[in-house]
Design an enzyme around this catalytic site. Structure first.
Site, PDB file in Angstrom:
ATOM      1  N   TYR A 274     -34.778 -19.846 -23.122  1.00  0.00           N
ATOM      2  CA  TYR A 274     -33.779 -20.576 -23.905  1.00  0.00           C
ATOM      3  C   TYR A 274     -32.376 -20.127 -23.449  1.00  0.00           C
ATOM      4  O   TYR A 274     -32.206 -19.017 -22.934  1.00  0.00           O
ATOM      5  CB  TYR A 274     -33.998 -20.277 -25.401  1.00  0.00           C
ATOM      6  CG  TYR A 274     -32.949 -20.870 -26.292  1.00  0.00           C
ATOM      7  CD1 TYR A 274     -32.832 -22.258 -26.406  1.00  0.00           C
ATOM      8  CD2 TYR A 274     -32.070 -20.061 -27.006  1.00  0.00           C
ATOM      9  CE1 TYR A 274     -31.847 -22.806 -27.212  1.00  0.00           C
ATOM     10  CE2 TYR A 274     -31.093 -20.605 -27.815  1.00  0.00           C
ATOM     11  CZ  TYR A 274     -30.986 -21.977 -27.911  1.00  0.00           C
ATOM     12  OH  TYR A 274     -30.005 -22.528 -28.698  1.00  0.00           O
TER      13      TYR A 274
ATOM     14  N   SER B  72     -29.820 -18.786 -24.551  1.00  0.00           N
ATOM     15  CA  SER B  72     -29.204 -17.505 -24.923  1.00  0.00           C
ATOM     16  C   SER B  72     -29.908 -16.294 -24.316  1.00  0.00           C
ATOM     17  O   SER B  72     -29.418 -15.176 -24.431  1.00  0.00           O
ATOM     18  CB  SER B  72     -29.233 -17.361 -26.448  1.00  0.00           C
ATOM     19  OG  SER B  72     -30.570 -17.187 -26.883  1.00  0.00           O
ATOM     20  N   LYS B  73     -31.045 -16.501 -23.682  1.00  0.00           N
ATOM     21  CA  LYS B  73     -31.869 -15.359 -23.271  1.00  0.00           C
ATOM     22  C   LYS B  73     -31.333 -14.661 -22.018  1.00  0.00           C
ATOM     23  O   LYS B  73     -30.459 -15.191 -21.344  1.00  0.00           O
ATOM     24  CB  LYS B  73     -33.317 -15.835 -23.026  1.00  0.00           C
ATOM     25  CG  LYS B  73     -33.962 -16.432 -24.271  1.00  0.00           C
ATOM     26  CD  LYS B  73     -34.070 -15.403 -25.386  1.00  0.00           C
ATOM     27  CE  LYS B  73     -34.948 -15.868 -26.539  1.00  0.00           C
ATOM     28  NZ  LYS B  73     -34.212 -16.421 -27.680  1.00  0.00           N
ATOM     29  N   ASN B  74     -31.880 -13.492 -21.702  1.00  0.00           N
ATOM     30  CA  ASN B  74     -31.374 -12.742 -20.532  1.00  0.00           C
ATOM     31  C   ASN B  74     -31.653 -13.480 -19.223  1.00  0.00           C
ATOM     32  O   ASN B  74     -30.960 -13.240 -18.238  1.00  0.00           O
ATOM     33  CB  ASN B  74     -31.960 -11.326 -20.502  1.00  0.00           C
ATOM     34  CG  ASN B  74     -31.394 -10.431 -21.607  1.00  0.00           C
ATOM     35  OD1 ASN B  74     -30.970 -10.941 -22.645  1.00  0.00           O
ATOM     36  ND2 ASN B  74     -31.374  -9.137 -21.389  1.00  0.00           N
TER      37      ASN B  74
END
Ligand SMILES: Cc1ncc(COP(=O)(O)O)c(C=O)c1O
Length: 349
Positions: A176, A178-180
């Protein structure tokens, strides 16, 4: 406003997207294949299957094991997808407390296992730090349950030298925005187990039983491939920022910083602190144009009215937790400003 989470893309992603267009193959092509291979190599696992989201990755992992009518243990603190996937796959969740690292409490897990005999346990590597996988795998051997790692927030995290996603029987990642490792949307099921891999494949390639189309496009895979290449250096930057935050002055001694479990490599998907006056702190930080938020304002047990063991830590943490920006694109000036603001806020609440 200094945003709490900020994916960023450069010329490299643009070029990768152009290459997808030029290839005239926008799904089921080389980029997806390459991302799967590179992620498998990065994690040190045999099989990686990309899917359209982390929630779907959890769902397919649970379906591959087979949890209909069976108990599945989850921790009280996580994003709702962890427990929703259990319901969607036909399992019956049991919620246990977290430890001081915000991950599944191993002692209570054993109590839950003795009482409920679960088929699967889902440790969540919350905020970027791994659960105590050594103890959880030991209990798994002792009592015979499957371990599904929810590694949605832990790309590149490790424990005792082994990466998140490589410890359990199977694991789920999210890509997604926002993920790293952001792709916009996306997820992956990863495993070393050829039997589970065969079951997972049935949910992806259409065949034996009714299934959804859960594929990602080549565009997502192309972005993911570029982002993966920079993951380690960006995780190092996150850790560097975290070290600066840990030195923020707290004259009243009420601020609790995240701590790193011995043997763990925390990748700070989020920098989450605790303070009894957190609502006031968030308000003041926002006035100073620093985005601060509560991850998560609910416990999975209350959100979905699930059966649970006593949850004293999670109940307390829920009232005190708040997260501040820790993404790798923060400038040193912004980091200093956040440290300064935090110190002055906690000095007067
Ligand atoms: C811990 C956890 N599990 C599962 C998910 C679900 O991932 P997705 O949003 O890709 O469905 C997320 C993220 O959103 C998450 O943070």
């Amino acid at each position: 406003m200094i945003r709490i989470i900020e994916p960023r893309f450069s010329e490299e992603e643009k070029e990768a997207i152009l290459r997808v267009l030029e290839s005239q193959q926008i799904t089921r092509g080389e980029f997806t294949k390459r991302f799967q291979e590179e992620f498998a190599h990065y994690l040190g696992v045999e099989y990686v299957f990309t899917v359209c989201s982390g929630t779907v990755a959890l769902f397919i992992a649970l379906k591959a094991i087979g949890v209909e009518g069976q108990r599945v243990v989850v921790p009280a603190l996580s994003f709702m997808a962890t427990i929703d996937a259990v319901y969607l796959a036909g399992g019956i969740p049991v919620v246990v407390d977290v430890d001081d690292y915000y991950t599944m409490d191993v002692q209570q897990l054993e109590d839950a296992v003795k009482k409920y005999r679960p088929k699967v346990v889902i440790p969540v590597h919350l905020y970027g730090q791994m659960a105590d996988m050594e103890s959880i795998m030991f209990l798994s051997e002792k009592y015979g349950f499957y371990v599904l790692e929810d590694a949605a927030q832990a790309h590149g995290a490790s424990f005792k030298g082994k990466k998140a996603g490589a410890w359990g029987h199977i694991a789920a990642f999210s890509f997604y925005a926002s993920k790293n490792v952001p792709m916009g949307e996306g997820g992956a099921v990863v495993t070393n187990d050829s039997n589970l891999a065969r079951e997972v494949r049935k949910w992806i390639d259409f065949g034996d039983h009714p299934a959804f189309n859960v594929r990602i496009t080549e565009f997502q895979a192309a972005i993911g491939t570029v982002q993966l290449k920079h993951l380690d250096e960006r995780n190092r930057r996150r850790r560097e920022i975290a070290r600066k935050y840990a030195s923020a002055l707290d004259i009243n001694g009420h601020l609790i910083h995240p701590s790193e479990r011995e043997g763990a490599y925390h990748v700070f998907h989020l920098y989450t602190l605790r303070h009894p006056m957190r609502d006031k702190i968030i308000e003041v930080l926002k006035e100073r144009e620093i985005d601060a938020r509560v991850y998560y304002p609910y416990l999975l047990s209350e959100l979905r009215k699930a059966e649970h063991l006593p949850l004293p830590r999670a109940e307390r943490f829920k009232r005190e937790l708040f997260s501040i920006p820790v993404h790798p694109y923060l400038t040193d000036r912004e980091v200093d400003y956040i440290v300064e603001s935090l110190a002055s806020v906690v000095a007067c609440v």
